[in-house]
Motif scaffolding. Sequence first.
Motif, PDB file in Angstrom:
ATOM      1  N   LYS A 307       0.834  -1.198   0.000  1.00 57.15           N
ATOM      2  CA  LYS A 307       0.000   0.000   0.000  1.00 57.15           C
ATOM      3  C   LYS A 307       0.875   1.257   0.000  1.00 57.15           C
ATOM      4  CE  LYS A 307      -3.364   2.988   1.064  1.00 57.15           C
ATOM      5  NZ  LYS A 307      -2.560   4.193   1.151  1.00 57.15           N
ATOM      6  N   TYR A 313      -4.753   0.042  -1.982  1.00 56.59           N
ATOM      7  CA  TYR A 313      -4.901  -1.004  -0.980  1.00 56.59           C
ATOM      8  C   TYR A 313      -4.687  -2.366  -1.618  1.00 56.59           C
ATOM      9  CZ  TYR A 313      -6.740   2.363   2.333  1.00 56.59           C
ATOM     10  OH  TYR A 313      -6.883   3.418   3.186  1.00 56.59           O
TER      11      TYR A 313
ATOM     12  N   ARG B  61     -11.834   1.062   2.872  1.00 50.82           N
ATOM     13  CA  ARG B  61     -10.955  -0.097   3.092  1.00 50.82           C
ATOM     14  C   ARG B  61     -11.594  -1.094   4.057  1.00 50.82           C
ATOM     15  NH1 ARG B  61      -6.285   1.041   7.154  1.00 50.82           N
ATOM     16  NH2 ARG B  61      -8.162   1.201   8.396  1.00 50.82           N
ATOM     17  N   HIS B 235      -8.553  -0.369  -5.359  1.00 48.45           N
ATOM     18  CA  HIS B 235      -8.314  -1.402  -4.347  1.00 48.45           C
ATOM     19  C   HIS B 235      -8.039  -2.746  -5.021  1.00 48.45           C
ATOM     20  CE1 HIS B 235      -8.529  -3.738  -0.753  1.00 48.45           C
ATOM     21  NE2 HIS B 235      -8.938  -2.737  -0.003  1.00 48.45           N
TER      22      HIS B 235
END
Lengths: 322, 309
Positions: A307, A313, B61, B235
């Motif tokens: 990250k 992420y 997240r 992500h």
Amino acid sequence: MPRIPTAAAGPPASLADVTASDGALRRFLHGLPGVDPVGLEARAAALGTRSIKTTAKAYALDLAVSMIDLTTLEGADTPGKVRSLCAKARTPDPTDRTTPQVAAVCVYPDLAATAAGALAGSGVQVASVATAFPSGRAALEVKLADTRAALAAGADEIDMVIDRGAFLAGRYLEVYEQIRAVREAAGTARLKVIFETGELSTYDNIRRASWLGMLAGADFIKTSTGKVGVNATPANTLVLLEAVRDYRAATGVQVGVKPAGGIRTAKDAVKFLVLVNETAGDDWLDNRWFRFGASSLLNDLLMQRQKLRTGRYSGPDYVTVD
Amino acid sequence: MSQADARLSVLKTYKLYVGGKFPRSESGRVYEVTAAKSAGGAAGRGRWLANAPRASRKDARDAVAAARKAVAGWSGATAYNRGQVLYRVAEMLQGRREQYTAEVADAEGLSKAKSAAQVDAAIDRWVWYAGWTDKVAQVAGAGNPVAGPYFNLSAPEPTGVVAVVAPQESALLGLVSVLAPVIATGNAAVVVAAEERPLPALSLAEVLATSDVPGGVVNVLSGRTAEIAPTLAAHQDVNAIDLTGADAELARELEVAAADNLKRVLRPSADPGGTDWTADPGTGRLTAFLETKTVWHPTGSLGVAGSAY
């Protein structure tokens, strides 16, 4: 191999008489200052709120990776599983070769030879639990044989458990003599002494056990086996850290600390590093003096590193799941 | 003024829905939600309705982590069981029809009758998708004829964690129309609610929490779409993203971010008039977030006497 001035020599001259008899040892251990549990937990919690960001975070993550004793202690462990764990210890993140190696791989004695073979030449140490891990309930002869077998198989470090039954019954000298005996059997291998803090019931007992272990020649004092309900917590690790700090101040001998079990996230690991820095000092911020006993922690550290590197992420698809 | 009139009504604190729980935003931020310009009501147009949580990238997240945890259980449940759970959601929606009618009327500036029609259509839409759970495999799967002694079967499997940018204009019917097909097929969803009209979505979370939908299967975030959606699009642990509620510029940016881990992307409607959510939805959205698994299995008919083919 030159030995650091701990260990095999027994307690330093200034503390030689406290282990002279069961009574003297008890008087010494019960004479240690009591722990204020509320203050201790508040202190541990307060240090857990430090904000560690950007370059400091990157440093902390790399340091934490380099401090891991990558552990597998399951009944179902196979040589194949240990070999794959060793491969991960050598190259934690194959997509990023700047990732540091972990400190050691920690296995049961019967698999130490497998680990030693797989780690040969890598610089990663082989740690083996011994002395009837995790209960520590066996005759001393059996414990010593267990230790010798682990060493013969190539272990560089021995993680022993204390006899909690004897400790809780107040037979401190017996525990001391057992650690001394294992210390001698371990020779030049670094000895980690596990107290199983979750079974010691009070912080006062954890402090007494810490001093007992250090007097008997531990190179590391370690919180837990990872096999009971309560494992390493910030508060019980803080007790250990205060003990090694005070022990060095009293004797000049530095002892390492290893919290083990239940540390799963990078955030937790960084909190422990803050505890180390603020309690024992930055002399301990090195994998010679501080270790994490963990398995899943490594994956979270690697995801956090990714990250930081990429800004996006990461997920469990991008690390090896063992 | 009588004593009863003097009572202060209790205001509702709208919260996020993440992992089956109702947390505030990790950042502590909120933003003001006001009634649509054309909405009626005592205090007139543009009046303050509530403070909605303004989710941060860390909330996103956390929502993805919760969704990932839920995928195994939800996609592993039998299709029949998922259908029963979704019917239950429709039942709960029906029971709170009045509440949703009022919320949709405020959010979209509709009359009570038109708003009620939207809510009814949303409930019917939910029932429609609930019926599809154990039928989609028959439509999207196949037994393929192959030139060899094999059974060759294609079966649809859920994509995994799907980020959904909910339609901005239709706060409930539009939301249900994009959310229900995602979870009907066994995916877990992270929904970014309509930025200016998040309240029906946050209330829908209360229905989901009380109707046997496992925690984490649906996660609802409210806040600035342009702040939350890029985190989800980038992500690495999100498998697909539905861009329905993103404008053209944002959609392009999100699609670029999503390309890095080869996310499945559902582009927003190219129709400048937007989507007519009351129209028959068809199976397009059901099959958008499915992967096809094909299995070759020997027929066992190859013996000393030769192939049965």
